[in-house]
Write an enzyme that holds these catalytic residues in place. Structure first.
Site, short mmCIF file in Angstrom:
data_model
loop_
_atom_site.label_atom_id
_atom_site.label_comp_id
_atom_site.label_asym_id
_atom_site.label_seq_id
_atom_site.Cartn_x
_atom_site.Cartn_y
_atom_site.Cartn_z
N ASP A 73 0.87 -1.17 0.00
CA ASP A 73 0.00 0.00 0.00
C ASP A 73 0.91 1.22 0.00
O ASP A 73 1.67 1.42 0.94
CB ASP A 73 -0.87 -0.04 1.26
CG ASP A 73 -1.86 1.10 1.30
OD1 ASP A 73 -1.83 1.92 0.36
OD2 ASP A 73 -2.64 1.17 2.26
N LYS B 206 -0.96 5.56 -18.97
CA LYS B 206 -1.75 6.77 -19.07
C LYS B 206 -2.97 6.65 -18.13
O LYS B 206 -3.31 5.53 -17.79
CB LYS B 206 -2.20 7.03 -20.50
CG LYS B 206 -3.11 5.93 -21.07
CD LYS B 206 -3.78 6.38 -22.31
CE LYS B 206 -5.07 7.06 -22.03
NZ LYS B 206 -6.19 6.16 -21.66
N HIS C 56 -0.58 2.68 -25.75
CA HIS C 56 -0.62 1.37 -26.41
C HIS C 56 -0.97 1.47 -27.90
O HIS C 56 -0.69 0.55 -28.65
CB HIS C 56 -1.55 0.40 -25.66
CG HIS C 56 -3.01 0.61 -25.90
ND1 HIS C 56 -3.75 1.52 -25.20
CD2 HIS C 56 -3.87 0.02 -26.74
CE1 HIS C 56 -5.01 1.47 -25.62
NE2 HIS C 56 -5.11 0.57 -26.56
N LYS D 204 0.32 -0.81 -31.90
CA LYS D 204 -0.58 -1.52 -32.82
C LYS D 204 0.12 -1.71 -34.17
O LYS D 204 0.83 -0.81 -34.65
CB LYS D 204 -1.88 -0.72 -33.01
CG LYS D 204 -2.78 -0.77 -31.77
CD LYS D 204 -4.09 -0.06 -32.03
CE LYS D 204 -4.89 0.12 -30.76
NZ LYS D 204 -5.70 -1.02 -30.39
N ASP E 154 -8.99 10.88 -22.02
CA ASP E 154 -8.84 9.42 -22.11
C ASP E 154 -8.29 8.98 -23.47
O ASP E 154 -7.53 8.02 -23.55
CB ASP E 154 -10.22 8.78 -21.87
CG ASP E 154 -10.16 7.27 -21.72
OD1 ASP E 154 -9.26 6.78 -21.01
OD2 ASP E 154 -11.00 6.57 -22.32
N HIS F 120 -3.84 8.90 -27.54
CA HIS F 120 -3.91 8.03 -28.72
C HIS F 120 -4.11 8.80 -30.03
O HIS F 120 -3.39 8.61 -30.99
CB HIS F 120 -5.06 7.02 -28.58
CG HIS F 120 -5.01 6.21 -27.31
ND1 HIS F 120 -3.83 5.81 -26.73
CD2 HIS F 120 -5.99 5.71 -26.52
CE1 HIS F 120 -4.11 5.11 -25.64
NE2 HIS F 120 -5.40 5.04 -25.49
N LYS G 3 -17.65 6.73 -27.09
CA LYS G 3 -18.16 5.47 -26.55
C LYS G 3 -19.58 5.26 -27.07
O LYS G 3 -20.29 6.22 -27.34
CB LYS G 3 -18.23 5.52 -25.02
CG LYS G 3 -16.90 5.84 -24.34
CD LYS G 3 -16.02 4.63 -24.23
CE LYS G 3 -14.75 4.93 -23.45
NZ LYS G 3 -13.67 3.99 -23.72
C1 BG6 Z 1 -7.72 3.16 -23.31
C2 BG6 Z 1 -8.88 3.97 -22.78
O1 BG6 Z 1 -6.54 3.90 -23.26
O2 BG6 Z 1 -7.98 2.80 -24.66
C3 BG6 Z 1 -10.18 3.19 -22.89
O3 BG6 Z 1 -8.64 4.29 -21.41
C4 BG6 Z 1 -10.38 2.72 -24.31
O4 BG6 Z 1 -11.28 4.00 -22.48
C5 BG6 Z 1 -9.14 2.00 -24.83
O5 BG6 Z 1 -11.50 1.85 -24.32
C6 BG6 Z 1 -9.28 1.70 -26.30
O6 BG6 Z 1 -8.22 0.89 -26.70
P1 BG6 Z 1 -8.38 -0.07 -27.95
O7 BG6 Z 1 -7.03 -0.68 -28.13
O8 BG6 Z 1 -9.45 -1.06 -27.61
O9 BG6 Z 1 -8.78 0.81 -29.09
#
Ligand code: BG6
Length: 497
Positions: free
Chosen positions: A96, A157, A187, A191, A244, A249, A349
């Site tokens: 913790d 992130k 991430h 890809k 987010d 991204h 979303k």
């Molecule tokens: C994350 C977000 O970084 O990326 C999420 O916090 C989102 O909200 C996700 O759903 C999307 O990633 P991917 O690879 O599914 O497009």
């Protein structure tokens, strides 16, 4: 882009995952590590040490991973022996970091015991935890004597909530780790299609001469998701689509489309070029925020809840009413190559399909001798069905009047390369283990991205009004359509409809 995976024997490593029993660990990190293990890319002694407040023993943790990861089907069922071996790499220590910075604070001595005598191994601290824990974690790990010259730290992130908080976190982590030891993960950069974008642009000669405002009308970057935010309201209320998805991204994708050709494929050259793009983004401030940005929140539609009705442990608050689940922005890169070319960014979303793609819309031919042609379009599909599609005009077969039809020249990665497409996290984790930061964000990149996002964020927050509603299952609020329609353009799917 990082070099091809090395064939050298992998180094022994201790991967210490803070937040190791959480969602990211179970859905992404552990499956990625298992696949790497199966492909022989983990040294036999490599261990994964999960840290959490969970109070689990190693056996409890292995049982949990077995149930949750294998249960979710993210690892193949046909390798029971390999899976069993992988589970033996896993350990758990209860920790913790909120109880003060003392080295003995809840759990550090157990971590120290586990790591004692292993200073020669690569030691990777992976912080899959909220950003406010990054500083305390690094300080405490340092005071516990665990940060070795072979240590690296991976930061998930979101890195902060705005420029000032991102700088604060970078300062705190920077007191303990050198910049070369800090791996800020996005991430999307792992890809396959994203890496292929660099290859497409810089390993082929035909695109570069037309990759500019003379030939390109505009660019669209979309990350559409069908999922809502069930069970995530606690996080999402404070984040919203801009923090987010856009700040990281989408802006990273924009950088890869817009950057100048780097002189080398090494760790700094590509990042240097990306920073220049971020610094060239035209600021959107004041009344322009209304003109060039759109924020929306999904409302209930038949069979689908609205954002405020999503299951959550607490009822919606004032923040929940104001947070955006959809964002669209018309951005501009102010430099010679891109003058006058809008970059439309969009994410949301509960949209109708899960689709991440970059659409490069070329201009029309300067003088057409045929009726009914449409301009060329290059679509880079990140997911699903990773691939590249170049829409060209062709003649419909038949005698009589020449009839034109746009047809795609398509490259499907799955069909062309009959191999498993690794998950982005797999690629990135292997890069961290190899000490290669090319696909990770440097401090100046993250801060330049926040600098551009901040005025939009603060203007949105100053409105105090809810975002424009859009029915769950639709492509966002009407203003998203108008953002392009004002200049006679349309989102890709509207044109196909
Ligand atoms: C994350 C977000 O970084 O990326 C999420 O916090 C989102 O909200 C996700 O759903 C999307 O990633 P991917 O690879 O599914 O497009």
């Amino acid at each position: 882009m990082s070099p091809l995976p090395s064939t050298a024997a992998p180094h022994s490593a201790d991967l210490i995952v803070f937040g190791g029993t959480g969602d990211l660990s179970m859905r992404k990190l552990l499956p990625a590590l298992y696949h790497a293990d199966r492909d022989g890319r983990l040294a036999p002694e490599t261990r994964v040490i999960a840290l959490s407040r969970g109070g689990l023993t190693d056996a409890d943790f292995r049982g949990k991973v077995d149930a949750e990861v294998r249960g979710a089907g993210t690892v193949p069922a046909g390798d029971p022996e390999g899976w069993r071996r992988f589970l033996l790499r896993l350990h758990h220590v209860s920790l913790d970091v909120t109880g003060g910075d003392g080295p003995e604070a809840a759990g550090w001595s157990a971590v120290r015991e586990l790591l004692a005598g292993q200073e020669e191994r690569d030691r990777i601290f992976y912080l899959a935890s909220p950003p406010m824990t990054f500083g305390p974690f690094c300080r405490q790990a340092h005071r516990a004597g665990l940060v070795t010259p072979r240590s690296r730290v991976v930061l998930e992130k979101p890195l902060g909530r705005d420029l000032a908080s991102a700088q604060g976190i970078n300062d705190e982590v920077g007191e303990i780790f050198e910049e070369s030891q800090i791996f800020r993960i996005d991430h999307y950069l792992g890809k396959e299609t994203v890496q292929n974008l660099l290859v497409l642009r810089f390993a082929n000669a035909f695109l570069e001469p037309i990759w500019n405002s003379l030939w390109i009308d505009h660019v669209q970057i979309t990350a559409a998701e069908t999922v809502g935010t069930p069970g995530r309201r606690g996080y999402y209320d404070h984040a919203g689509a801009l923090r987010d998805m856009v700040q990281n991204h989408l802006l990273q994708l924009l950088c890869l489309v817009a950057m100048e050709p780097p002189s080398r494929n090494d760790r700094e050259s590509i990042r240097d070029e990306k920073v220049k793009v971020l610094q060239s983004l035209r600021p959107i401030t004041g009344s322009e925020v209304d003109r060039f940005t759109v924020r929306g929140q999904y409302s209930a539609a038949p069979g689908m809840p609205g954002y405020l009705d999503e299951p959550a442990s607490t009822p919606p608050t004032e923040l929940s009413h104001r947070v955006e689940t959809f964002a669209a922005i018309r951005a501009e890169v102010k430099n010679w190559r891109w003058a006058g070319v809008p970059f439309y960014l969009r994410t949301g979303k509960r949209l109708p399909s899960r689709r991440s793609e970059i659409v490069v819309q070329f201009k029309d031919v300067p003088h057409s001798i045929f009726a009914g042609g449409t301009p060329n379009r290059l679509v880079l599909r990140l997911q699903p069905s990773e691939g590249i599609h170049l829409h060209i005009m062709a003649k419909e077969p038949g005698a009589g009047e020449v009839a034109l039809r746009p047809v795609p020249l398509s490259l499907s990665f799955a069909q062309t390369f009959a191999s498993r497409v690794p998950d982005a996290y797999e690629r990135l984790l292997m890069d961290v283990m190899a000490g290669n930061p090319t696909l990770f964000m440097r401090r100046d990149e993250v801060e330049a991205a926040w600098q551009w996002i901040d005025p939009i964020l603060s203007t949105w927050e100053s409105y105090g009004t809810p975002p424009e509603p859009y029915p769950a299952g639709s492509y966002g609020p009407p203003s998203a359509h108008e953002l392009l329609a004002r200049s006679g353009r349309a989102w890709h799917e509207e044109e196909l409809a």
